[in-house]
Scaffold this motif. Structure first.
Motif, PDB file in Angstrom:
ATOM      1  N   ARG A 185      -7.392  -3.299  -1.616  1.00  0.00           N
ATOM      2  CA  ARG A 185      -6.367  -4.165  -0.986  1.00  0.00           C
ATOM      3  C   ARG A 185      -5.443  -4.718  -2.064  1.00  0.00           C
ATOM      4  NH1 ARG A 185      -4.520  -4.714   4.018  1.00  0.00           N
ATOM      5  NH2 ARG A 185      -4.154  -6.929   3.723  1.00  0.00           N
TER       6      ARG A 185
ATOM      7  N   ARG B  37      -2.988  -2.105  -3.092  1.00  0.00           N
ATOM      8  CA  ARG B  37      -1.962  -1.894  -2.053  1.00  0.00           C
ATOM      9  C   ARG B  37      -0.961  -3.041  -2.033  1.00  0.00           C
ATOM     10  NH1 ARG B  37      -6.246   0.434   1.842  1.00  0.00           N
ATOM     11  NH2 ARG B  37      -6.056   2.621   1.329  1.00  0.00           N
TER      12      ARG B  37
ATOM     13  N   ASP C   2       1.378  -2.863  -4.860  1.00  0.00           N
ATOM     14  CA  ASP C   2       2.406  -1.860  -4.630  1.00  0.00           C
ATOM     15  C   ASP C   2       3.518  -2.435  -3.745  1.00  0.00           C
ATOM     16  OD1 ASP C   2       3.249   0.844  -5.036  1.00  0.00           O
ATOM     17  OD2 ASP C   2       2.903   1.154  -2.902  1.00  0.00           O
ATOM     18  N   GLU C   3       3.123  -3.145  -2.677  1.00  0.00           N
ATOM     19  CA  GLU C   3       4.131  -3.745  -1.791  1.00  0.00           C
ATOM     20  C   GLU C   3       4.979  -4.763  -2.538  1.00  0.00           C
ATOM     21  OE1 GLU C   3       2.984  -5.290   2.039  1.00  0.00           O
ATOM     22  OE2 GLU C   3       1.403  -3.797   2.225  1.00  0.00           O
TER      23      GLU C   3
ATOM     24  N   GLN D  31      -6.341  -6.044   9.900  1.00  0.00           N
ATOM     25  CA  GLN D  31      -6.266  -5.210   8.690  1.00  0.00           C
ATOM     26  C   GLN D  31      -7.554  -4.408   8.575  1.00  0.00           C
ATOM     27  OE1 GLN D  31      -5.869  -8.497   8.664  1.00  0.00           O
ATOM     28  NE2 GLN D  31      -3.772  -8.890   8.024  1.00  0.00           N
TER      29      GLN D  31
ATOM     30  N   ASP E 108      -8.320  -1.967   6.654  1.00  0.00           N
ATOM     31  CA  ASP E 108      -8.787  -1.552   5.325  1.00  0.00           C
ATOM     32  C   ASP E 108      -9.638  -2.606   4.624  1.00  0.00           C
ATOM     33  OD1 ASP E 108      -6.513  -3.019   5.121  1.00  0.00           O
ATOM     34  OD2 ASP E 108      -5.581  -1.822   3.549  1.00  0.00           O
TER      35      ASP E 108
ATOM     36  N   GLN F  31     -11.233   4.692   2.947  1.00  0.00           N
ATOM     37  CA  GLN F  31      -9.977   4.107   2.469  1.00  0.00           C
ATOM     38  C   GLN F  31      -8.930   5.185   2.173  1.00  0.00           C
ATOM     39  OE1 GLN F  31      -9.381   0.920   2.382  1.00  0.00           O
ATOM     40  NE2 GLN F  31     -11.294  -0.188   2.104  1.00  0.00           N
TER      41      GLN F  31
END
Lengths: 262, 193, 510
Positions: A192, A195, A198-199, C341, C343, C383
């Motif tokens: 997470r 990610r 990255d955002e 969410q 993930d 994932q």
């Protein structure tokens, strides 16, 4: 470090005197206090902690000050007690130890507390940049502190998912099987984070960051009248603290304290 | 709508770290802070946390695991210096601990210098060795805090300091190895490539 | 005008072109709605326009993108930022500062503007967006609606003539969606060119001027919005429905609620930090029944769900499960819950281990893999799967303990028509097997497609309920009446009115 603390680093109060002080002056204050606390003789330290207590109280940090004094007294009592039990002679110099823990420890702790409770994260970054610290250093700092509430939410979400799936029932499970629980938490937490990083990086690039990382701060660091007054007062206090060591030697203070403590 | 002088600044080759890398370093630093806080809170619930050196070992394990991921994702000379300076500044802001912060910065610089001498962060064991060096230096410098705060003549404190440094070194090795295994597993699965 | 001409794009990590010969124009003052199935290349096209495609993902770009006379194709994302501003789905991952005022100045600080110019721009933007009162606040203490407004204000502050939105309404409640639409309408009047990628078409349709559909990397439709009324067209390109009357209808008699198995909550109360989150809320779900909860953000929907599955220890009240009474704290593990969410709900390194993690037998795991169409993915890392596949794994893992009731929180965010239909089929299969479902959703189409009953929560209470035959009354019901909006949000209509007035006052030249 709680969410409320991060909120304190973001919320502004324009009418607060210390909040409006140039961050560089505050960093200089911490530097001077730390140096004197470590290197200064006893008289300097006693004066220093008096000044720092006055500073903390005028900034409304009376709870921090009381907590620091009580905690250091308790620590002194416990350690002296333990030493007396473990060693036949106990602590060699309980007075010096008390001054060390009360004056040195509290002076450093309370000045740092004053810095962090009266400085916004943005101002800290701008001050570092004005001291020639590159944005390459201040940007990760801003990102890291700004990301802590987000990551705390993520950790709560991961913990809830573990509980509702029955993989972990209570915090005691984590204490009993730390490796298993850590393994379960690690994968979603790291992925997470990658990610979200990255955002955030995409947002940074589309919002104009890149190339030369140089900016014109919206709230630049500026030495105003009150900053000059505080800096002058700081130097005055420093001179007084240093001069006090020549007037009152160490052994005189140690003798007085031992008289009281003993 | 846009004024003529409103031009974004031009790129310059001297900026070695991209925004993307700096953001990643910042986020992983935050993850390290949060994971260590969560683990420390959990560990304080059990009495074994009082064993000298154990806490330092566990904290070293957690931080070095995340730092391993950082070094693999941004394998540049300077990554750990930036990451750990960030960490140090965050510690200074959030905890007000001067020596802890200084230890992190010095440890980060030493780790980067070591990795640079070994040819960069390409070798996995190089990363682990750099992490051990970082953690030992950081823990040793952080102990000065105790020396200054306590100024005690209780001789036992020196054993505690030695055990803390030893625990940190062992934790760093284990954390680095765990980080290596984690990243290898993720890369094999095509997740963290 | 934005001109995209013959654009091809290929990611470094994939074999084929994601975009193939794409042509598109967006005129100043025009809002183009870009939609299509997941993976069709919509977000990639946005990334080609704002420059992230090649910069962030290491792709190969061919073709020409211009804005007016200026070619954008060779510029880096930060160089395009004076022309292009982008707002993504989650404002929380776009903020860089902790303070609202500092955040508005963020983009401007990296331009060659003076401190005075930046301060003037921040002041005019905060007046225009009606966020003067938020300027000194910490961003992370704001409500979701206020954060959205700050994200839009940061976009406004750039004065960029081209605006890109990537699924802006995916997670918004009705008032926040209305605010978003009002801002878009205002940006149109300011003669900005706007390109919006969106799957949920019901709301955005009211402000869009033109529809562009991308499928398989090509533009397959570029024309009026009327095409969205064509059922065959929507099905062919996996589009979501854009009008209530065309929503998927539940087949008559599809669900058979089982009165013997009930999950009911009574007098559930939860006060957090002196704020009443749940105020004697009551709810009933029967086995084999699907109930939808709607309401504005902060109305207590997620808190209610968390209380039902035992995640809110401090909630008080009575929860009956199949005739046995529990306090909310004792509900943990009795009701399954899949949060938004997916993930962060997947913990192991293969789908098979994910399903067996809670102690399910091999037979059960194989049956779940088969039922959720996951057999081919059984050994993959969860994932590493696509968003839809990850959600299927999360639901399957939740069902591994064979619960009687399952709660899903906003399950359709960012879904195209194909994935939506697959999810609805999955939910129907679960209810047919007797599982009671509770769906928390802002998505009207999901309520129509899957639910037997719908309830509305407001200020911690269940205030309204609709049976299936009353669902035509659902439209607009989520909007709170004047004077009853949660504190801090203000009355929606009044807010929109003042927002509009603020724009006019702050931008007299427009």
């Amino acid at each position: 470090m709680s969410r409320a603390f991060v909120t304190r680093l973001g919320e502004r109060h324009d009418d607060d005197f210390f909040e409006g002080l140039d961050t560089r002056v505050k960093i200089l204050t911490v530097f001077v206090v730390t140096t004197l606390a470590i290197a200064g003789p006893l008289a300097t330290q006693l004066l220093l902690v008096t000044f720092v207590l006055a500073l903390a109280l005028s900034a409304g940090l009376w709870r921090w000050a009381i907590a620091a004094v009580v905690f250091s007294l308790l620590t002194w009592m416990v350690l002296v007690g333990v030493a007396t039990r473990l060693q036949s002679g106990g602590v060699e110099d309980p007075a010096g130890f008390l001054v060390g823990i009360m004056a040195r420890g509290n002076a450093i702790f309370l000045t740092a507390a004053w810095l962090i409770t009266t400085t916004k994260l943005y101002d800290f970054g701008v001050a570092l940049e004005s001291l020639r610290v590159p944005v390459a250093m201040t940007l990760p700092l801003t990102v890291a502190v700004r990301f802590i509430p987000t990551l705390l939410d993520e950790m709560n979400g991961i913990w809830d998912a573990l509980r509702v799936r029955g993989l972990v029932r209570s915090p005691w499970d984590a204490a009993r099987h730390p490796k298993r629980v850590f393994d379960l938490v690690l994968t979603p937490a790291v992925l997470r984070s990658l990610r979200l990083a990255d955002e955030l990086a995409c947002a940074a690039e589309t919002r104009g960051m890149g190339g030369v990382l140089r900016r014109t701060p919206y709230r630049p660091s500026r030495m105003r009248g009150k900053d000059c007054v505080v800096t002058a007062a700081l130097f005055g206090a420093t001179a007084l603290c240093v001069a006090s060591a020549f007037v009152v030697p160490n052994d005189v203070i140690a003798g007085r304290i031992n008289l009281v403590v003993g | 709508m846009t004024t003529a002088n409103e031009r974004p600044q031009s790129p310059q080759s001297s900026s070695r770290f991209t925004v993307r890398e700096l953001v990643l370093i910042g986020v992983l630093t935050a993850l390290s802070v949060v994971l260590q806080t969560v683990v420390a809170v959990g560990l304080h619930m059990v009495p074994i946390a009082a064993i000298p050196g154990l806490m330092h070992g566990v904290m070293a394990f957690v931080s070095c695991l995340v730092l391993y991921v950082m070094a693999r994702k941004v394998p540049r000379a300077g990554t750990l210096t930036i990451g750990l300076t960030t960490y140090g500044l965050a510690v200074l802001i959030l905890k007000g601990s001067v020596f802890h912060s200084a230890g992190l910065v010095l440890g980060g610089v030493a780790a980067d210098v070591f990795a640079h001498l070994r040819g960069g962060y390409q070798g996995r064991w190089t990363i682990i060795a750099a992490l051990v060096l970082f953690r030992v230096i950081a823990t040793a410098v952080a102990q000065l805090d105790k020396v200054v705060k306590q100024m005690t003549q209780v001789h036992l404190v020196w054993y505690f300091i030695a055990l803390a440094i030893l625990g940190a070194a062992v934790g760093a090795v284990l954390g680095g190895v765990a980080g290596r295994r984690f990243m290898d597993r993720m890369e094999r699965a095509g997740v963290a490539a | 005008m934005l001109s995209v001409e013959n654009v091809d794009f290929r990611y470094a990590a994939t074999a084929g072109d994601v975009l193939r010969g794409v042509n598109l124009r967006v005129a100043p003052g025009e809002l183009v709605l870009l939609t299509g199935p997941s993976g069709a290349g919509k977000s990639t096209l946005l990334d080609c326009v704002n420059g992230l495609g090649a910069a962030a993902h290491g792709g190969e770009f061919r073709g020409c993108i211009r804005f007016g006379e200026e070619g954008l194709g060779r510029l880096a994302p930060w160089e395009r930022s004076r022309v292009v501003a982008t707002v993504r789905q989650n404002p929380a991952t776009q903020f860089f500062q902790l303070n609202v005022g500092d955040e508005l100045a963020f983009t401007l600080e990296y331009r060659d503007l003076s401190v005075g110019q930046i301060a003037e721009r921040v002041a005019s933007t905060s007046r225009a967006m009606q966020i003067d009162h938020l300027l000194h606040r910490d961003i992370f203490s704001l409500s979701s609606g206020e954060r959205q407004r700050v994200a839009l204000a940061a976009m406004h502050a750039t004065h960029a003539p081209l605006l890109l939105f990537d699924e802006p309404t995916a997670n918004l409640d009705a008032p926040a969606t209305d605010l978003m639409l009002a801002c878009m309408a205002r940006f149109k009047r300011e003669r900005r060119a706007i390109l919006v990628v969106e799957h949920r078409l019901d709301a955005i349709r009211s402000v869009a001027d033109r529809l562009v559909v991308i499928d398989g990397g090509r533009v397959v439709y570029d024309g009026p919005l009327d095409a969205l009324d064509d059922e065959a067209f929507c099905s062919r390109h996996c589009l979501r429905h854009s009008r209530a009357r065309s929503f998927i209808e539940l087949p008559p008699g599809a669900h058979h609620p089982d009165d013997a198995r009930r999950l009911s909550a009574r007098d559930v109360r939860w006060v957090s930090r002196r704020k009443t989150v749940l105020d004697n809320a009551a709810l009933l779900i029967r086995g084999g029944e699907c109930v939808g909860i709607r309401g504005t953000n902060g109305a207590g929907k997620t808190s209610m769900a968390r209380a039902l599955c035992g995640l809110e220890k401090k909630a008080r009240g009575r929860i009956d499960l199949d005739g046995r009474e529990f306090s909310p704290a004792k509900m943990l593990g009795r009701v399954a819950y899949v949060a938004q969410q997916s993930d962060r709900q997947l913990f192991t390194d293969s789908v098979r281990r994910e399903l067996s993690g809670g102690g399910a037998t091999t037979e059960t795991v194989n049956e779940l893999l088969d039922r959720f169409h996951l057999t081919a993915l059984a050994d993959r890392h969860p994932q590493a799967l696509s968003g839809g596949e990850r959600q299927r794994v999360a639901i399957a893992a939740a069902m591994a303990s064979d619960p009687e009731f399952l709660i899903l929180d906003e399950p359709t965010g960012g879904m195209d028509g194909g994935r939506f239909a697959a999810l609805v089929a999955l939910l129907r299969d679960l209810t047919a097997r007797g599982v009671g479902l509770l769906l928390i959703t802002h998505d009207l189409e999901l309520l129509h497609a899957a639910c037997d009953r719908a309830v509305e929560m407001r200020e911690g209470r269940v205030v309204r309920e609709w049976e299936r035959n009353e669902f035509e009354l659902l439209d607009g019901a989520e909007n709170p009446p004047a004077g009853s909006a949660p504190k801090g949000e203000g009355d929606r209509k009044a807010a929109l009115k003042t927002l509009t007035a603020g724009f006019v006052a702050a931008n007299p030249q427009r």
